[in-house]
Design a protein around this motif. Structure first.
Motif, PDB file in Angstrom:
ATOM      1  N   PHE A 168       0.404  -0.698  -0.583  1.00  7.47           N
ATOM      2  CA  PHE A 168      -0.116   0.065  -0.283  1.00  7.47           C
ATOM      3  C   PHE A 168       0.541   0.900   0.255  1.00  7.47           C
ATOM      4  O   PHE A 168       2.250   1.217   0.625  1.00  7.47           O
ATOM      5  CB  PHE A 168      -1.026  -0.015   1.653  1.00  7.47           C
ATOM      6  CG  PHE A 168      -1.880  -0.718   1.156  1.00  7.47           C
ATOM      7  CD1 PHE A 168      -3.611  -0.813   0.381  1.00  7.47           C
ATOM      8  CD2 PHE A 168      -2.112  -2.095   1.687  1.00  7.47           C
ATOM      9  CE1 PHE A 168      -4.722  -1.110   0.848  1.00  7.47           C
ATOM     10  CE2 PHE A 168      -3.073  -3.329   1.495  1.00  7.47           C
ATOM     11  CZ  PHE A 168      -4.434  -2.481   0.874  1.00  7.47           C
ATOM     12  N   ARG A 169       0.458   2.358  -0.583  1.00 10.37           N
ATOM     13  CA  ARG A 169       1.281   3.595  -0.265  1.00 10.37           C
ATOM     14  C   ARG A 169      -0.079   4.467   0.148  1.00 10.37           C
ATOM     15  O   ARG A 169      -1.044   4.377  -0.424  1.00 10.37           O
ATOM     16  CB  ARG A 169       1.518   3.320  -1.555  1.00 10.37           C
ATOM     17  CG  ARG A 169       2.206   5.442  -2.472  1.00 10.37           C
ATOM     18  CD  ARG A 169       1.740   5.072  -4.044  1.00 10.37           C
ATOM     19  NE  ARG A 169       2.474   6.589  -4.066  1.00 10.37           N
ATOM     20  CZ  ARG A 169       3.828   7.168  -4.647  1.00 10.37           C
ATOM     21  NH1 ARG A 169       4.659   6.791  -3.806  1.00 10.37           N
ATOM     22  NH2 ARG A 169       3.801   8.841  -5.037  1.00 10.37           N
ATOM     23  N   ILE A 170       0.592   5.915   0.054  1.00 17.63           N
ATOM     24  CA  ILE A 170      -0.383   7.230   0.673  1.00 17.63           C
ATOM     25  C   ILE A 170       0.205   8.421   0.198  1.00 17.63           C
ATOM     26  O   ILE A 170       1.847   7.926   0.113  1.00 17.63           O
ATOM     27  CB  ILE A 170       0.046   7.171   2.230  1.00 17.63           C
ATOM     28  CG1 ILE A 170      -1.275   8.222   2.698  1.00 17.63           C
ATOM     29  CG2 ILE A 170       1.145   6.926   2.846  1.00 17.63           C
ATOM     30  CD1 ILE A 170      -1.770   7.999   4.149  1.00 17.63           C
ATOM     31  N   ALA A 171      -0.118   9.056  -0.513  1.00 21.58           N
ATOM     32  CA  ALA A 171       0.167  10.611  -0.858  1.00 21.58           C
ATOM     33  C   ALA A 171      -1.062  11.304  -0.879  1.00 21.58           C
ATOM     34  O   ALA A 171      -2.198  11.633  -0.376  1.00 21.58           O
ATOM     35  CB  ALA A 171       0.186  10.109  -2.520  1.00 21.58           C
ATOM     36  N   PRO A 172      -0.312  12.437  -1.228  1.00 16.57           N
ATOM     37  CA  PRO A 172      -0.597  14.013  -0.743  1.00 16.57           C
ATOM     38  C   PRO A 172      -2.288  14.172  -1.735  1.00 16.57           C
ATOM     39  O   PRO A 172      -1.603  13.421  -2.686  1.00 16.57           O
ATOM     40  CB  PRO A 172      -0.192  14.649  -0.840  1.00 16.57           C
ATOM     41  CG  PRO A 172       1.236  14.463  -0.510  1.00 16.57           C
ATOM     42  CD  PRO A 172       1.179  13.104  -0.904  1.00 16.57           C
ATOM     43  N   TYR A 173      -2.906  14.932  -1.543  1.00 17.63           N
ATOM     44  CA  TYR A 173      -4.185  14.267  -2.358  1.00 17.63           C
ATOM     45  C   TYR A 173      -4.915  16.356  -2.847  1.00 17.63           C
ATOM     46  O   TYR A 173      -5.174  16.477  -3.117  1.00 17.63           O
ATOM     47  CB  TYR A 173      -5.989  13.904  -1.737  1.00 17.63           C
ATOM     48  CG  TYR A 173      -6.399  13.300  -3.141  1.00 17.63           C
ATOM     49  CD1 TYR A 173      -7.080  13.046  -4.284  1.00 17.63           C
ATOM     50  CD2 TYR A 173      -7.575  14.502  -3.069  1.00 17.63           C
ATOM     51  CE1 TYR A 173      -7.407  12.446  -5.630  1.00 17.63           C
ATOM     52  CE2 TYR A 173      -8.926  14.463  -4.017  1.00 17.63           C
ATOM     53  CZ  TYR A 173      -8.712  13.286  -5.183  1.00 17.63           C
ATOM     54  OH  TYR A 173      -9.498  13.689  -6.614  1.00 17.63           O
ATOM     55  N   ALA A 174      -4.711  16.700  -1.792  1.00 20.25           N
ATOM     56  CA  ALA A 174      -5.480  17.649  -1.912  1.00 20.25           C
ATOM     57  C   ALA A 174      -5.330  18.223  -0.298  1.00 20.25           C
ATOM     58  O   ALA A 174      -5.329  17.989   0.641  1.00 20.25           O
ATOM     59  CB  ALA A 174      -7.436  18.142  -2.415  1.00 20.25           C
TER      60      ALA A 174
END
Length: 389
Positions: A39-45
Motif C-alpha cells: 500500500f502507498r499513501i500520497a497527498p491528494y489536497a
C-alpha cells in the motif's frame, strides 16, 4: 448534566498545548504513516480543517469543516498530487456533514440542512442554498453532523447528546433521524446513540452500520467506543444507561438497559474517537479487504496515554465483526499527534481518501503491490486491537 466550565477549559487547554507541541498542520509527515505491504499513501489536497467527504456525479470531492467553510476539490489529470481546491460556502455554522444526490450538494449545519442545486456546474459562482430543514436542535455540544443518503433514498441525520452524559426528554437527542430529500417526513430511526459521526450501509445486507463515541470521564479504558448495526428502525443502543455490551453508566446505569437494548457488533478501544467509516467495495485493494470496514479514528483527549489517530480495519464474517486491527497509523508519534483522521471516502478507482482536520490535508491510499495468492497479507505483522471527535 451539562458540561462544566472547568471541563471546557481543560479541553481548550489540551488543544492549545497539542498544537504548540506538534507545530500543527505544517509538519505533514506523510512518511511516518505505516501501511500493510503493497500500500502507498500520497497527498491528494490541502483543505483546512478537512472533515466529512462526499463525491459528486462529475468526480468533484466535497469537504465539510467545523470552521464555517465548505470546499470542493476538483478532479485532476492524475490520481495523486495536490488537487485544486475551491471554496463554495463560508460563514456557516459547523458545516461538518456533506452528502450528494440528484446533482445537488446537501450540507448539514448544527440546526439545519442546506441544499446547493446544480453545484458541480457552478463551483465558481455557487447558488444561494435552499433550506431543506431548519427544525433540528441548535446545541453546539456534539451538534456537528455527518449525513448520508441511504439505499432507501432517505437522508440520515444524527443528533448527538448535548453533553458528556445526560438524559433528555426530547427523543431527537442521542439519535439518528432520517428525512426525505425535500426535508419532509422527519422521523426517528435509532435511539441511544451518543454521538455518531460516521455510518454506511452493508453492500450485502443493506443494513446500516455506524460508529459511536463513548462518554468521557470514566478512566483510560472505559467505556469502549462502538461499531453498531441497525438492521431495522426503532432499536435502542443503550446511551446513557449502558455503554458497550454491558458497562453500566455510573450515573444512569442503575436504571438498567433500556427495553430492546441492542449491543454493539464490536467494542472498540476507549477514547479512540471512531468517526467516519466505509465498507470497502472497490477492486483496487486485494480481495481480503473487500467488503470490510475502514474506520477513521480521530484520537483521544480524555486519556493519560493518547490512543487512536489512525485508520483501523474491522474484518467481517457475515454479520459478525470478527477482528479489529490498525490499517494506517503514524499520525501519533512519541505520544504527540501531528494529524487526526476524520473520514474515509472510497474513490471510483478503488483508492481510499482520508481527511485530516488537524494537518488540513486529504491523503490518498492506493494499492501498488501484489495480493498474496492465499488472500492473507504478507510482510510485517500488524498490531491487532481488541478510543473527542
Amino acid at each position: 448534566m451539562r458540561p462544566t466550565a472547568a471541563v471546557s477549559c481543560i479541553v481548550a487547554a489540551f488543544w492549545v498545548l497539542l498544537s504548540a507541541a506538534t507545530g500543527g498542520a505544517a509538519e505533514r509527515r506523510i512518511g511516518d504513516i505505516r501501511l500493510p505491504p503493497g500500500f502507498r499513501i500520497a497527498p491528494y489536497a490541502d483543505v483546512p480543517n478537512a472533515r466529512s467527504m462526499t463525491l459528486g456525479e462529475k468526480g468533484t470531492l466535497f469537504v465539510g469543516t467545523r470552521r464555517g467553510e465548505v470546499y470542493a476539490v476538483l478532479p485532476g489529470d492524475t490520481p495523486e498530487g495536490t488537487h485544486r481546491v475551491v471554496t463554495i460556502a463560508r460563514k456557516l455554522t459547523s458545516p461538518n456533514g456533506v452528502a450528494f444526490r440528484g446533482g445537488a450538494l446537501y450540507v448539514a449545519e448544527i440546526r439545519r440542512i442546506l441544499r446547493y442545486d446544480g453545484i458541480e456546474s457552478r463551483l465558481r459562482s455557487p447558488p444561494d442554498p435552499v433550506v431543506v430543514n431548519d427544525s433540528l436542535p441548535q446545541d453546539e455540544h456534539h451538534g456537528w453532523k455527518f449525513i448520508r443518503f441511504g439505499p432507501d433514498g432517505m437522508l440520515y441525520v444524527p443528533v448527538g447528546a448535548p453533553c458528556n452524559v445526560c438524559e433528555r426528554s426530547d427523543p431527537r437527542y442521542a439519535a439518528i433521524l432520517r428525512m426525505r430529500p425535500d426535508g419532509s417526513g422527519l422521523e426517528l430511526f435509532a435511539s441511544g446513540v451518543r454521538n455518531t459521526v460516521g455510518f454506511d450501509w452493508s453492500p450485502d445486507s443493506g443494513e446500516l452500520w455506524f460508529t459511536d463515541n463513548g462518554r468521557d470521564m470514566m478512566g483510560d479504558d472505559l467505556p469502549p467506543d462502538e461499531l453498531n448495526r441497525a438492521p431495522r428502525k426503532g432499536l435502542h443502543f443503550g446511551f446513557p444507561y449502558v455503554h458497550g455490551k454491558n458497562v453500566p453508566d455510573p450515573e444512569f446505569g442503575a436504571r438498567g438497559a433500556p427495553a430492546g437494548f441492542t449491543p454493539p457488533e464490536r467494542e472498540l478501544p476507549a477514547h479512540v474517537a471512531s468517526l467516519g467509516m466505509r465498507f470497502y467495495t472497490g477492486k483496487m485493494f486485494p480481495p481480503e479487504f473487500r467488503g470490510q470496514v475502514f474506520i477513521a479514528e480521530h484520537g483521544s483527549w480524555n486519556r493519560s496515554k493518547p490512543i487512536g489517530y489512525r485508520v483501523s480495519l474491522v474484518r467481517l464474517e457475515g454479520n459478525r465483526a470478527a477482528s479489529y486491527e490498525a490499517f494506517a497509523d503514524g499520525w501519533l508519534q512519541g505520544g504527540r499527534a501531528w494529524g487526526r483522521p476524520v473520514d474515509v471516502q472510497e474513490m471510483p478507482d478503488g483508492s481510499l481518501l482520508v481527511s485530516d482536520d488537524m494537518a488540513g490535508r486529504i491523503y490518498r491510499i492506493s494499492y501498488v503491490g501484489k495480493s498474496s495468492a492465499s488472500g492473507v497479507r504478507t510482510g510485517k505483522k500488524r498490531e491487532a486491537h481488541d478510543e473527542n471527535p
